[in-house]
Write an enzyme that holds these catalytic residues in place. Sequence first.
Site, short mmCIF file in Angstrom:
data_model
loop_
_atom_site.label_atom_id
_atom_site.label_comp_id
_atom_site.label_asym_id
_atom_site.label_seq_id
_atom_site.Cartn_x
_atom_site.Cartn_y
_atom_site.Cartn_z
CB THR A 160 -7.46 8.23 7.34
OG1 THR A 160 -6.87 9.02 8.50
CG2 THR A 160 -7.56 9.05 5.97
CE LYS A 205 -1.93 -1.50 3.76
NZ LYS A 205 -2.68 -1.74 4.90
N GLY A 211 -8.63 3.43 10.52
CA GLY A 211 -9.16 2.05 10.40
C GLY A 211 -9.28 1.61 8.86
CB THR A 212 -7.55 3.52 5.85
OG1 THR A 212 -7.96 4.60 6.32
CG2 THR A 212 -7.25 3.29 4.29
N GLY A 213 -6.63 0.65 6.77
CA GLY A 213 -6.04 -0.78 6.47
C GLY A 213 -6.91 -1.97 6.87
CB CYS A 214 -9.00 -2.46 9.74
SG CYS A 214 -7.93 -2.11 11.13
#
Length: 581
Positions: free
Chosen positions: A279, A192, A281-284
């Site tokens: 933003t 990412k 919790g974007t990766g989760c």
Amino acid sequence: MDKLLANQPAVLTIAGSDSSGGAGIQADLKTFAAHGCYGTSAITALTAQNTKGVQHVFPSSPEFLTQQLSSILDDIDVKAMKTGMLFDEKVAQAAIHTLKTHYASASSLPPLVCDPVCVSTSGHTLLDPNAIDTIIRELFPLATLITPNKAEAELLLSREARKSSRQIETVEDMLLAAEDLLSFGSKAVLLKGGHLTASVDDVRRVARAHPEIEVVRDGLLMSDEENMEILRVNCGAGGDSSALSSCELVVDVLHESSGSTSARRTMILCRSRIESTSTHGTGCTLSAAIAARLASGSDLANAVRFATRYTHLGIETADSTIGHGHGPLNHFHSMQQLFVPRITPTNPYPLSSLFIRKTSRVWKAYVEHDFVKLLGKGTLPKENFVHFIRQDYLYLRYYARAYALLAAKSSSFSAIGLATQTILNVLNEINTHTAFCATFGVSEETLLTQTPESPATAAYGAYLIDVGLRGDTTMLLVALLSCLLGYGEVGLWLKKNARPTIATPGSDDRWVILEGNPYLQWIEDYSGERYQGAVRMGLATIEARAAADPPSKHRLEEWCAVWERCTELEKGFWDMAMNLS
């Protein structure tokens, strides 16, 4: 979505709990539900946190995590799973051991997405070194996909002596890092790039150097081959399409392995960067969306494409009033079934883009017609151009009458005013047209009484009136849009490719000759501010209509059919001019 809701595949998240609801298992479960999946969870740690930060963490014991996982897996047929924060080495080992015990072999394990939550947004390490080593050695080889961000990738690579420690600063660096990360044993890597700055020019440079790499633009107007100069110009700051080349992008790299280096597949996914504090919790959310799509039967590439777009829109449509720090995404933006994407700052013309992309072959044949190319070079035979402008004069009568129908069908004064203003613009264009014809020896009397209507003109005009009589106002606007946008696109395309009077670097491939071109006035009219202003008004009108009254699937198909037919008729008009029929 209807298909997904008819069968809710179960998905498992192994992660920490976020008391504020924006990340961790809460974000995962919301994402699973938004994708029509049944969410289950095994909690690795409880947190006391909000949008401003984490105040306290209370871990699950390895024994209790094992019991949670066993309870779920012994009863529920899990179709995909993901891991998030695993807290420490013992918790990570408990999760890995339980998965290996329950599933007889790696091949029987459902698709597993591993989000290696080991570095915070601020750069702090969230896992102890032993836990990181355990994840690399034992969890990654079980994973279908790992999804590290820039900082996590740098940390992971630094843990392995066989990997050269490097900073990831460019898209080229991302490609090399993704290749190295793949050697940890997962089937694929999604590196990412949210914390890396890239531009359209950066992506173009990499794409030229690596033609084997697929570039997914996610609505970005990057390719000249798409013939969307009208949309690029109007998306650019101050009407300058060159602003798009330097605008900031978020770039992700998906690198897949099929067992051999030669069979590996790489994809670059890029989209406009959003300036947002929503933003958390974007990766989760991204890893959960990928897992949900895999559980529903998608292949990995399509799952990643869908999930990155879902997450992007979750940020773009988020409620920024939640909390006083970095707030959560909008996880449920996709619950309303929309066949035309929402208007957003990075995609202001979703319907118009959809029309052009759905009919790319005929649209390109229309706006890059030989008639247009010869006109730009100034070599179009005079008799062909004269035949065209005489027929165009007759066509404008149909065009004005169609707008009169639009005014008659409109229910508000503003809509009636817009249609009426267009008719006045056409009447003004007729005067310009008449004067222009005179320069080619065609008098107004010839236009009025000595110009028989060609079959192409009659067919196009009759179709416009037919759509106006049987369709609603939006369908009629769609029919009229092909002409408006097409001539605007042609004008800008010719202007863009005009050779400067004094040669400049890169100008040798420009083929439009303006100096001494007998059709210069025509080019300037359609690339000029007056006509391009009408294009902007047309784009804004049709997009506002679609946003205010979102079409059903059937209605959108009707609009697309009308757009395609009018585009074909526009091409037929150029064909008529070339064939002098």
